[in-house]
Design a protein around this motif. Structure first.
Motif, PDB file in Angstrom:
ATOM      1  N   ARG A   1      -1.304  -3.967  -5.903  1.00 31.66           N
ATOM      2  CA  ARG A   1      -2.718  -3.897  -5.473  1.00 31.66           C
ATOM      3  C   ARG A   1      -3.401  -5.054  -4.725  1.00 31.66           C
ATOM      4  O   ARG A   1      -4.041  -5.013  -3.761  1.00 31.66           O
ATOM      5  CB  ARG A   1      -3.443  -3.209  -6.703  1.00 31.66           C
ATOM      6  N   GLU A   2      -3.284  -6.294  -5.523  1.00 35.52           N
ATOM      7  CA  GLU A   2      -4.070  -7.284  -5.005  1.00 35.52           C
ATOM      8  C   GLU A   2      -3.476  -7.682  -3.470  1.00 35.52           C
ATOM      9  O   GLU A   2      -4.145  -7.940  -2.502  1.00 35.52           O
ATOM     10  CB  GLU A   2      -3.902  -8.399  -5.846  1.00 35.52           C
TER      11      GLU A   2
ATOM     12  N   GLN B   1      -4.943  -5.630  -0.769  1.00 35.42           N
ATOM     13  CA  GLN B   1      -6.285  -5.868  -0.434  1.00 35.42           C
ATOM     14  C   GLN B   1      -6.398  -7.110   0.407  1.00 35.42           C
ATOM     15  O   GLN B   1      -7.681  -7.390   0.651  1.00 35.42           O
ATOM     16  CB  GLN B   1      -7.012  -6.027  -1.782  1.00 35.42           C
TER      17      GLN B   1
ATOM     18  N   LEU C   1       2.484   1.782  -3.462  1.00 38.85           N
ATOM     19  CA  LEU C   1       1.599   2.194  -4.510  1.00 38.85           C
ATOM     20  C   LEU C   1       1.165   3.783  -4.250  1.00 38.85           C
ATOM     21  O   LEU C   1       1.034   4.646  -5.302  1.00 38.85           O
ATOM     22  CB  LEU C   1       0.352   1.271  -4.422  1.00 38.85           C
ATOM     23  N   ASP C   2       0.996   3.972  -2.992  1.00 37.23           N
ATOM     24  CA  ASP C   2       0.942   5.562  -2.576  1.00 37.23           C
ATOM     25  C   ASP C   2       1.817   6.499  -3.043  1.00 37.23           C
ATOM     26  O   ASP C   2       1.616   7.531  -3.505  1.00 37.23           O
ATOM     27  CB  ASP C   2       0.473   5.542  -1.125  1.00 37.23           C
TER      28      ASP C   2
ATOM     29  N   LYS D   1       2.144  -3.426 -10.743  1.00 34.49           N
ATOM     30  CA  LYS D   1       1.402  -2.845  -9.868  1.00 34.49           C
ATOM     31  C   LYS D   1      -0.082  -3.619  -9.540  1.00 34.49           C
ATOM     32  O   LYS D   1      -0.478  -3.479  -8.398  1.00 34.49           O
ATOM     33  CB  LYS D   1       0.648  -1.370 -10.410  1.00 34.49           C
TER      34      LYS D   1
ATOM     35  N   GLU E   1       1.892   6.817  -6.635  1.00 32.54           N
ATOM     36  CA  GLU E   1       0.870   7.761  -7.245  1.00 32.54           C
ATOM     37  C   GLU E   1       1.035   9.223  -7.119  1.00 32.54           C
ATOM     38  O   GLU E   1       0.906  10.151  -7.793  1.00 32.54           O
ATOM     39  CB  GLU E   1      -0.540   7.350  -6.292  1.00 32.54           C
TER      40      GLU E   1
ATOM     41  N   ARG F   1       0.743  -1.126  -0.046  1.00 31.60           N
ATOM     42  CA  ARG F   1      -0.039  -0.022  -0.199  1.00 31.60           C
ATOM     43  C   ARG F   1       0.973   1.224   0.147  1.00 31.60           C
ATOM     44  O   ARG F   1       0.491   2.284  -0.729  1.00 31.60           O
ATOM     45  CB  ARG F   1      -0.906   0.009   1.177  1.00 31.60           C
TER      46      ARG F   1
END
Length: 225
Positions: free
Chosen positions: A218-219, A222, A158-159, A214, A162, A155
């Motif tokens: 992401r998976e 989650q 990814l942040d 990515k 972004e 997480r």
């Protein structure tokens, strides 16, 4: 460096303003330099200004009684802190420390309030940015509660990608820094990062991290406990 007015066009709080309005703000800010390791703000200092990172990198931290450091956020060029002090008169809620030699733009609360009174669009931009930050804070809290360490790392990566708008995370992230952000040990972070590299989800390039997959990250981010 670009002029201060042009630089403000890259800062979320100011980029929606027209060029003339940014010029007016550029006349109000002052630039200050801080050497690596210096404390820019102490927790409980009076909150009377907004700071924008023009060069370098800073960290926002809480210090525990036993000396442990918890990193709340890492901020690079174009990012800012102290925006709440523009609204309330409360003291600073954390320490801010220069991670490398840094130059910051400083906007005093009184100057900001005078501009807001003549330009309501500035207040609207601030509200939108505060809303975005609150949503990000909610996501971070949820990740700390619901995800295991690899999920929290996924997480965070990814942040960071972004925020930078690129698969290569520009901010140097050591395993120790990641551990201090997500609330884990450096050893656990190192094991997870080795696993991510073995799976070809990430690679390292000159102490920077590139995201290769990515969708897989992401998976992983989650998968709740």
């Amino acid at each position: 460096m670009p002029s201060i007015a042009n630089f403000l066009a890259t800062v979320p709080l100011f980029k929606s303003l027209d060029a003339d309005e940014r010029e007016r703000f550029a006349e109000l800010v002052r630039e200050k330099s801080y050497p690596k390791g210096s404390v820019i703000l102490f927790e409980d200092d009076p909150g009377d200004a907004l700071f924008v990172v023009r060069s370098g990198r800073v960290k926002v931290v809480l210090l525990a009684d036993d000396g442990r450091e918890v990193i709340l956020s890492l901020l690079g060029v174009g990012e800012y802190f102290g925006e709440l002090s523009l609204i309330d008169d409360q003291p600073r809620s954390a320490h801010v420390i220069a991670m490398e030699e840094s130059a910051l733009l400083v906007l005093r609360r009184d100057d900001f309030r005078r501009r807001v009174e003549s330009s309501p669009g500035v207040a609207w931009a601030l509200l939108q940015e505060l809303s975005r930050r609150l949503r990000r804070a909610d996501e971070k809290i949820g990740a700390l509660v619901l995800l295991d360490v690899p999920g929290r790392i996924a997480r965070m990566l990814l942040d960071a990608a972004e925020d930078g708008g690129d698969d290569l995370i520009d901010k140097p992230l050591t395993h120790q820094t990641i551990a201090q952000v997500i609330g884990a040990s450096r050893e656990t972070v190192s094991r997870a990062m080795r696993e991510f590299q073995d799976l070809h989800w990430v690679s390292t390039e000159r102490r920077r991290i590139r995201l290769l997959d990515k969708a897989a990250l992401r998976e992983r981010a989650q998968q709740r406990l």
